[in-house]
Design a protein around this motif. Structure first.
Motif, short mmCIF file in Angstrom:
data_model
loop_
_atom_site.label_atom_id
_atom_site.label_comp_id
_atom_site.label_asym_id
_atom_site.label_seq_id
_atom_site.Cartn_x
_atom_site.Cartn_y
_atom_site.Cartn_z
N GLY A 141 40.11 -81.67 76.77
CA GLY A 141 39.52 -83.38 77.61
C GLY A 141 41.26 -83.32 78.82
N ILE A 142 42.28 -82.43 78.33
CA ILE A 142 43.07 -82.31 79.34
C ILE A 142 43.07 -81.17 80.01
CG2 ILE A 142 45.58 -80.92 79.45
CD1 ILE A 142 46.16 -82.31 77.11
N TYR A 143 41.81 -80.01 79.52
CA TYR A 143 41.26 -78.88 80.40
C TYR A 143 40.69 -79.83 81.38
CZ TYR A 143 38.96 -75.04 81.10
OH TYR A 143 37.52 -73.66 81.21
N SER A 144 39.73 -80.33 80.48
CA SER A 144 38.27 -81.08 82.10
C SER A 144 39.16 -82.05 82.79
CB SER A 144 37.30 -81.99 80.96
OG SER A 144 37.13 -81.04 80.32
N LEU B 63 35.78 -90.23 77.57
CA LEU B 63 34.56 -89.41 76.38
C LEU B 63 34.86 -89.05 75.89
CD1 LEU B 63 32.33 -90.19 79.48
CD2 LEU B 63 32.21 -91.77 77.52
N PRO B 64 35.46 -87.72 75.62
CA PRO B 64 35.36 -86.94 74.05
C PRO B 64 35.96 -87.66 73.29
CG PRO B 64 36.13 -85.82 76.39
CD PRO B 64 36.37 -87.12 77.26
N GLN B 65 37.07 -88.34 73.76
CA GLN B 65 38.16 -89.46 72.98
C GLN B 65 36.91 -90.06 71.85
OE1 GLN B 65 40.73 -87.99 72.12
NE2 GLN B 65 40.58 -86.36 73.11
N LEU B 66 36.36 -91.22 72.61
CA LEU B 66 35.31 -92.43 72.62
C LEU B 66 34.43 -91.23 71.19
CD1 LEU B 66 35.27 -94.34 75.21
CD2 LEU B 66 35.91 -94.99 73.07
N MET B 67 33.67 -90.26 71.33
CA MET B 67 32.95 -89.69 71.03
C MET B 67 32.94 -88.98 69.87
SD MET B 67 30.03 -87.55 73.91
CE MET B 67 28.95 -87.22 72.63
#
Length: 396
Positions: free
Chosen positions: A138-141, A270-274
């Protein structure tokens, strides 16, 4: 995380990942707002100017295989340092030397550098953050989103203030300085990406099923390619579409900036929610429907609706890339399998991501009508929607 890395070095590594990832998009995304200006000043076709974004993306697929080779030969620190310098120098050259050969040559070299940087950062994340992969991805993105948003929104501002597309493109080289500083600080902990010796690699390859023989891996490759195509098509062509609808270049740049600003927050959210609510199919459908709705709003040519479309388009642009990166990690059981699946997915996917926006340029040169641009963009989202049902939810 590995016990070898203490808390201070953890922070430095995460900051380095962020600072380097900021450099991985501006040389590509800064072209979009300047597309018409470059085409007119250098007397180019739309296909020729579109190569400035297509070439580096295709290189990101073709040359990714060099990353482990260079890492083994020169080490992580030396390889990454040279790649950051290459991105910075090539971007700076655009600010001083005019002409299409300079632009296409720098695009090629930047594409190779990004192709090598990406897998090295992914390998670092897998090795040092195995239990926090979604967060660090997520940080990378997020870093790539920040770079995209800044270059998409401010390139037109720099051009408006200076009247020079050379300055507007070359100014982004300053980001490489921040990346270099962050990288050298992180390297004080002697972080390296470990590679297995040739004998062990050969033995492990016998145990790992080739992803090229897996139907699911091919689905991931197609999905990654389609989402890359959609991202680079929209980033490249939204500004020309907006100006053709009557917006000024500054308004078109701001429209891009609004879209990419929404994107950078969703890169992390969104990755965290997923991860918390792992209904993969639901999230993908939500993002894809948002993308299709946005294209319809852009298609109207009504300025107020296009602004709403820019906000909504930030949802799929922010979520599809990190989710696509997580697909092989969800589906595989070992690091070796995940690496093989990811390499296959990104190699084929980035080549697709470079070719599809070029197709839009060729069609526009032929038909001189952005209606066909919208048809192609909508088709990309429809195909991803169909693939979502084939991919299904996360493997239990």
């Amino acid at each position: 995380m590995s016990k070898e890395v203490n808390k201070r070095n953890t922070v430095l590594m995460i900051f380095a990942i962020f600072a380097i990832s900021i450099n991985m998009r501006p040389a590509i995304t800064s072209i979009g707002p300047m597309l018409e200006t470059i085409r007119e000043q250098l007397v180019l076709s739309n296909a020729q100017v579109s190569l400035l974004t297509a070439v580096p993306v295709i290189c990101m697929g073709i040359f990714a295989m060099l990353a482990p080779v260079l890492n083994h030969r020169f080490g992580l620190k030396g390889t990454m340092t040279v790649m950051i310098i290459l991105v910075g120098v090539m971007t700076a050259v655009r600010g001083f030397l005019p002409g299409y050969p300079v632009l296409i040559g720098t695009a090629f070299i930047v594409g190779i550098a990004i192709a090598i940087m990406g897998p090295l950062l992914s390998a670092m994340i897998k090795q040092y953050f195995p239990d926090r992969a979604a967060s660090i991805i997520g940080i990378y993105s997020f870093g790539m989103g920040v770079g995209s948003a800044a270059s998409a929104g401010l390139t037109a501002v720099f051009f408006d203030k200076t009247g020079s597309y050379l300055f507007a493109l070359g100014i982004w080289s300053v980001l490489a300085l921040a990346g270099l500083v962050a990288w050298f600080l992180a390297m004080t902990s002697r972080v390296e990406v470990r590679q297995l010796d040739a004998v062990v690699v050969k033995m492990q390859r016998k145990k790992v099923k080739s992803p090229w023989k897996s139907r699911k891996a091919w689905l991931f490759l197609l999905f990654f390619g389609l989402q890359s195509s959609a991202f680079f098509s929209i980033i490249t062509w939204l500004a020309p579409i907006a100006t053709s609808a009557g917006m000024t270049l500054l308004q078109a740049g701001t429209l891009l900036s609004v879209m990419t600003t929404v994107q950078i927050f969703l890169n992390i959210l969104l990755p965290q929610l997923m991860q918390r609510f792992p209904a993969r199919k639901f999230w993908l459908l939500l993002m894809l429907i948002a993308g299709m709705a946005s294209i319809i709003l852009f298609w109207t040519g009504i300025h107020s609706l296009m602004w709403i479309g820019a906000v909504i388009m930030g949802i799929p642009l922010g979520g599809l890339f990190p989710v696509a990166l997580l697909l092989p990690l969800d589906e595989t059981e070992t690091a070796e399998e995940a690496s093989a699946w990811t390499a296959m997915m990104q190699t084929g996917g980035f080549i697709m991501g470079g070719l599809l926006p070029l197709l839009i340029a060729l069609v526009f040169d032929w038909m001189a009508n952005h209606q066909y641009t919208f048809v192609i963009m909508m088709l990309l989202y429809v195909l991803m929607l169909l693939l979502t049902f084939l991919i299904g939810d996360k493997k239990e």
